[in-house]
Motif scaffolding. Structure first.
Motif, PDB file in Angstrom:
ATOM      1  N   ASN A 160       0.839  -1.204   0.000  1.00 13.00           N
ATOM      2  CA  ASN A 160       0.000   0.000   0.000  1.00 13.00           C
ATOM      3  C   ASN A 160       0.874   1.254   0.000  1.00 13.00           C
ATOM      4  OD1 ASN A 160      -2.716   0.944  -0.012  1.00 13.00           O
ATOM      5  ND2 ASN A 160      -2.478   1.593   2.111  1.00 13.00           N
ATOM      6  N   LEU A 161       1.937   1.229   0.803  1.00 12.68           N
ATOM      7  CA  LEU A 161       2.850   2.380   0.870  1.00 12.68           C
ATOM      8  C   LEU A 161       3.587   2.568  -0.456  1.00 12.68           C
ATOM      9  CD1 LEU A 161       4.203   1.811   4.475  1.00 12.68           C
ATOM     10  CD2 LEU A 161       2.822   3.754   3.715  1.00 12.68           C
ATOM     11  N   ALA A 162       4.047   1.453  -1.050  1.00 14.60           N
ATOM     12  CA  ALA A 162       4.732   1.560  -2.341  1.00 14.60           C
ATOM     13  C   ALA A 162       3.770   2.040  -3.423  1.00 14.60           C
ATOM     14  CB  ALA A 162       5.345   0.213  -2.725  1.00 14.60           C
ATOM     15  N   SER A 163       2.540   1.564  -3.369  1.00 14.94           N
ATOM     16  CA  SER A 163       1.517   1.980  -4.327  1.00 14.94           C
ATOM     17  C   SER A 163       1.261   3.484  -4.242  1.00 14.94           C
ATOM     18  CB  SER A 163       0.216   1.214  -4.058  1.00 14.94           C
ATOM     19  OG  SER A 163      -0.826   1.687  -4.880  1.00 14.94           O
ATOM     20  N   ALA A 164       1.266   4.015  -3.026  1.00 12.83           N
ATOM     21  CA  ALA A 164       1.043   5.456  -2.833  1.00 12.83           C
ATOM     22  C   ALA A 164       2.140   6.291  -3.481  1.00 12.83           C
ATOM     23  CB  ALA A 164       0.951   5.771  -1.342  1.00 12.83           C
ATOM     24  N   GLN A 165       3.305   5.664  -3.739  1.00 12.69           N
ATOM     25  CA  GLN A 165       4.406   6.359  -4.408  1.00 12.69           C
ATOM     26  C   GLN A 165       4.399   6.107  -5.917  1.00 12.69           C
ATOM     27  OE1 GLN A 165       8.254   6.886  -2.477  1.00 12.69           O
ATOM     28  NE2 GLN A 165       7.643   5.313  -1.010  1.00 12.69           N
ATOM     29  N   GLY A 166       3.340   5.455  -6.404  1.00 10.96           N
ATOM     30  CA  GLY A 166       3.197   5.270  -7.841  1.00 10.96           C
ATOM     31  C   GLY A 166       3.607   3.912  -8.371  1.00 10.96           C
ATOM     32  N   ASN A 167       3.917   2.966  -7.480  1.00  8.31           N
ATOM     33  CA  ASN A 167       4.317   1.640  -7.931  1.00  8.31           C
ATOM     34  C   ASN A 167       3.069   0.851  -8.328  1.00  8.31           C
ATOM     35  OD1 ASN A 167       5.036  -1.209  -7.902  1.00  8.31           O
ATOM     36  ND2 ASN A 167       6.954  -0.604  -6.936  1.00  8.31           N
ATOM     37  N   GLU A 168       2.870   0.699  -9.633  1.00  7.34           N
ATOM     38  CA  GLU A 168       1.659   0.060 -10.147  1.00  7.34           C
ATOM     39  C   GLU A 168       1.605  -1.425  -9.805  1.00  7.34           C
ATOM     40  OE1 GLU A 168      -2.045  -0.199 -11.959  1.00  7.34           O
ATOM     41  OE2 GLU A 168      -0.898   1.527 -11.220  1.00  7.34           O
ATOM     42  N   GLN A 169       2.764  -2.104  -9.827  1.00  8.46           N
ATOM     43  CA  GLN A 169       2.768  -3.523  -9.474  1.00  8.46           C
ATOM     44  C   GLN A 169       2.391  -3.712  -8.012  1.00  8.46           C
ATOM     45  OE1 GLN A 169       3.187  -6.084 -11.749  1.00  8.46           O
ATOM     46  NE2 GLN A 169       2.389  -7.253 -10.011  1.00  8.46           N
ATOM     47  N   ALA A 170       2.833  -2.784  -7.150  1.00 15.25           N
ATOM     48  CA  ALA A 170       2.468  -2.860  -5.731  1.00 15.25           C
ATOM     49  C   ALA A 170       0.959  -2.738  -5.566  1.00 15.25           C
ATOM     50  CB  ALA A 170       3.186  -1.765  -4.947  1.00 15.25           C
TER      51      ALA A 170
END
Length: 200
Positions: A160-170
């Motif tokens: 979730n944290l990585a996704s918030a930084q734009g990581n689409e795979q996360a």
């Protein structure tokens, strides 16, 4: 280009004066000019020369860059051991990219015996300071139970944290693991992500 017209040739000339007097930051800047071929012909050999001087004076970015050159075998023979040595120096000063790269070395067994626990430790150091790649890979460790106990709550949290930084795979992996979790577990993972603060 701050207050003057952008001019890489002029930048190089001033940095060469400072670098010749031992200014380590100027040496690191010259390394980047040679990597990018800005104001100079691109030369990995010269980039490595300047990065090595800066790295020996403790410039973290130069240490990390030297590690990358050895890892990739650009301008030098590929050497995972030397890559690791420079990344260890940079990581000791808190460089999150070096910490992430060390995690990869241990995860893949490059220059060191494969060790998932050690990989997770390096990923965590990077992740806890906000490194998006470290967060993604630490989430994967929790999902698979490699180097850490399997824990979907923490996998979801880090993804979730990585996704918030734009990581689409996360984002995709977070949504996939949510299908295997109870609503209570998802709420807990979301709470942990909300309350998370990067370590200095």
């Amino acid at each position: 280009g701050l207050g003057v017209q952008q001019d890489y040739v002029q930048a190089r000339q001033w940095w060469e004066k400072a670098a010749g007097r031992g200014d380590a930051q100027a040496q690191a800047h010259l390394g980047w000019l040679y990597v990018e071929g800005k104001g100079v012909p691109q030369s990995f050999d010269k980039a490595i020369h300047w990065f090595r001087l800066a790295a020996q004076h403790g410039v973290v970015s130069a240490q990390c860059n030297l590690g990358w050159f050895y890892f990739q075998g650009k301008g030098v023979s590929k050497d995972y051991t030397k890559a690791r040595q420079w990344w260890v120096k940079a990581a000791a000063q808190g460089d999150t990219q070096a910490q992430f790269q060390l995690g990869l070395l241990y995860a893949n067994g490059q220059s060191v015996p494969q060790n998932h626990t050690e990989a997770a430790r390096w990923y965590r150091l990077a992740a806890e300071q906000g490194n998006e790649q470290g967060q993604y890979n630490l989430g994967a460790r929790y999902y698979k139970g490699e180097g850490v106990p399997q824990d979907y709550v923490h996998a979801y949290m880090w993804w979730n944290l990585a996704s918030a930084q734009g990581n689409e795979q996360a984002r995709k992996d977070r949504d996939s693991v949510a299908l295997m979790m109870t609503p209570v577990q998802i709420a807990e993972a979301q709470r942990l992500a909300r309350e998370w603060k990067p370590k200095k």
